[in-house]
Design a protein around this motif. Structure first.
Motif, PDB file in Angstrom:
ATOM      1  N   ALA A  74      -2.147 -40.292 -16.726  1.00 18.41           N
ATOM      2  CA  ALA A  74      -1.458 -39.815 -15.574  1.00 18.41           C
ATOM      3  C   ALA A  74      -2.161 -39.064 -14.337  1.00 18.41           C
ATOM      4  N   LEU A  96      -2.437 -43.493 -13.480  1.00 16.10           N
ATOM      5  CA  LEU A  96      -1.299 -43.919 -13.094  1.00 16.10           C
ATOM      6  C   LEU A  96      -1.365 -42.786 -12.151  1.00 16.10           C
ATOM      7  N   THR A 300       5.225 -38.423 -11.811  1.00 14.05           N
ATOM      8  CA  THR A 300       4.511 -38.492 -13.009  1.00 14.05           C
ATOM      9  C   THR A 300       5.679 -38.713 -14.486  1.00 14.05           C
ATOM     10  N   ARG A 302       7.875 -39.891 -15.302  1.00 18.71           N
ATOM     11  CA  ARG A 302       9.132 -41.187 -15.431  1.00 18.71           C
ATOM     12  C   ARG A 302       8.066 -42.214 -15.285  1.00 18.71           C
ATOM     13  N   ASN A 303       6.995 -41.742 -14.923  1.00 19.72           N
ATOM     14  CA  ASN A 303       6.420 -43.293 -15.493  1.00 19.72           C
ATOM     15  C   ASN A 303       5.782 -43.160 -16.424  1.00 19.72           C
ATOM     16  N   VAL A 313       7.188 -49.621 -14.530  1.00 19.32           N
ATOM     17  CA  VAL A 313       6.423 -48.797 -13.175  1.00 19.32           C
ATOM     18  C   VAL A 313       6.458 -48.930 -12.285  1.00 19.32           C
ATOM     19  N   ASP A 314       6.747 -47.703 -11.638  1.00 20.35           N
ATOM     20  CA  ASP A 314       6.163 -48.455 -10.336  1.00 20.35           C
ATOM     21  C   ASP A 314       4.950 -48.572  -9.488  1.00 20.35           C
ATOM     22  N   GLN A 315       4.922 -49.843  -9.589  1.00 23.73           N
ATOM     23  CA  GLN A 315       3.676 -50.683  -9.375  1.00 23.73           C
ATOM     24  C   GLN A 315       2.501 -49.755  -7.982  1.00 23.73           C
ATOM     25  N   CYS A 317       2.032 -46.642  -8.115  1.00 22.32           N
ATOM     26  CA  CYS A 317       1.370 -46.041  -8.622  1.00 22.32           C
ATOM     27  C   CYS A 317       0.088 -45.921 -10.208  1.00 22.32           C
TER      28      CYS A 317
END
Length: 321
Positions: A74, A96, A300, A302-303, A313-315, A317
């Motif tokens: 990440a 990420l 960062t 959170r993902n 996961v936020d796509q 990102c």
């Protein structure tokens, strides 16, 4: 299941570290720009499940292979040019990035560099500190009525376009990959980089570093710009041909430059840019205000936690889909 996260280049913000502790995650980190051997050793000993990339030269296959447990890399920021994405994909490791978390901070930094240059802040500060107090030599100008040219119209570019509109600037933008809606109410689309360079009083770079954008601004491009133009780079240093920039600044081909990023970081102590009076530099810090660093760290972490724990996961990102 217990996880271990290793941050290469320093810890994340305290709020991010607290989030990791509350999740039962072991959080370890190196100092800034660790030697490759040091990073490999820590990743191997820790059996890292995740790498957070902060201040490190490059994340390559050797680093990703150092821990057999590695599940994600990440970036603590938006740009992933310091990560070998092809190697990550080959190893099946998702990458990420904290897309948009520091956009406002970087936009403000670019705006600050524009103002500092147009008002000759560096030289006036040195003049007063040296005992001067004569206003007759001041050649500051206004941004009002000038044209801002954005190379790239992502979240940072759009934020900057909105910031400069109230002071009377107009904004044009070149981005061959952006849909029409991305330009919003504050920027007019132009069809070519050449057109943007010729029309702009301030050229501000907001494009990612890719093989296509490396040395995007070189001798030919400086030749298209106005002699009174300012260049602002809060993107990646390699987008600009640095020797060509030095030549343009010393010859008067362009008026000045505000730089937050460089071709080599940290830059060499004898970089010729340091000797130029028409340059203002900062240490690639535009996106690390306290507010931005906190938001980047939280996004960062959170993902990373979502991926490790099997959540969503936020796509936006996810870089290597």
């Amino acid at each position: 299941m217990a996880f271990t996260v290793v941050s290469l280049g320093g810890p994340v913000a305290p709020e991010g570290e607290e989030m990791l502790r509350e999740a039962g995650v072991t959080s370890l980190h190196t100092g800034t720009y660790p030697a490759k051997g040091e990073a490999v050793d820590l990743l191997s000993r820790a059996g890292a499940d995740a790498i957070i990339v902060r201040l490190v030269e490059r994340i390559d296959a050797d680093l990703m292979k150092a821990s057999p447990n590695l599940k994600v890399v990440a970036k603590h920021g938006a740009g992933t040019n310091d990560i070998d994405l092809a190697a990550a994909k080959a190893l099946g490791v998702p990458v990420l990035a904290a897309v948009g978390a520091n956009a406002h901070s970087v936009a403000e930094h670019a705006f600050m560099l524009m103002l500092a240059l147009i008002k000759d802040v560096r030289n006036q500060d040195a003049y007063v500190r040296g005992g001067g107090w004569d206003k007759k030599g001041y050649r500051g100008r206004e941004l009002r009525g000038r044209v801002l040219g954005l190379v790239g119209i992502g979240m940072i570019g759009r934020a900057l376009a909105a910031m400069v509109q109230p002071i009377g600037m107009t904004t044009i933008a070149y981005d061959p990959f952006a849909p029409a809606a991305a330009f919003g109410p504050h920027a007019r689309r132009v069809d070519s980089l050449d057109e943007l360079l010729a029309q702009s009083d301030v050229v501000s770079l907001h494009c990612p570093l890719t093989p296509q954008t490396q040395n995007l601004i070189g001798v030919r491009e400086f030749g298209l710009m106005k002699p009174s133009a300012l260049l602002i780079n809060t993107a990646r240093g390699e987008v600009v041909d640095e020797p060509a920039l030095v030549g343009a600044l010393t010859s008067g081909r362009i008026a000045a430059a505000g730089l937050d990023s460089f071709a080599v970081e940290p830059p060499a102590k004898d970089n010729p840019l340091w000797a130029l009076p028409n340059v203002i530099v900062t240490p690639h810090c535009g996106g690390v205000t306290e507010e931005a660093r906190r938001e980047v760290s939280l996004m960062t972490v959170r993902n990373v936690l979502a991926l490790l724990q099997g959540g969503a996961v936020d796509q936006h990102c996810l870089v290597n889909r």
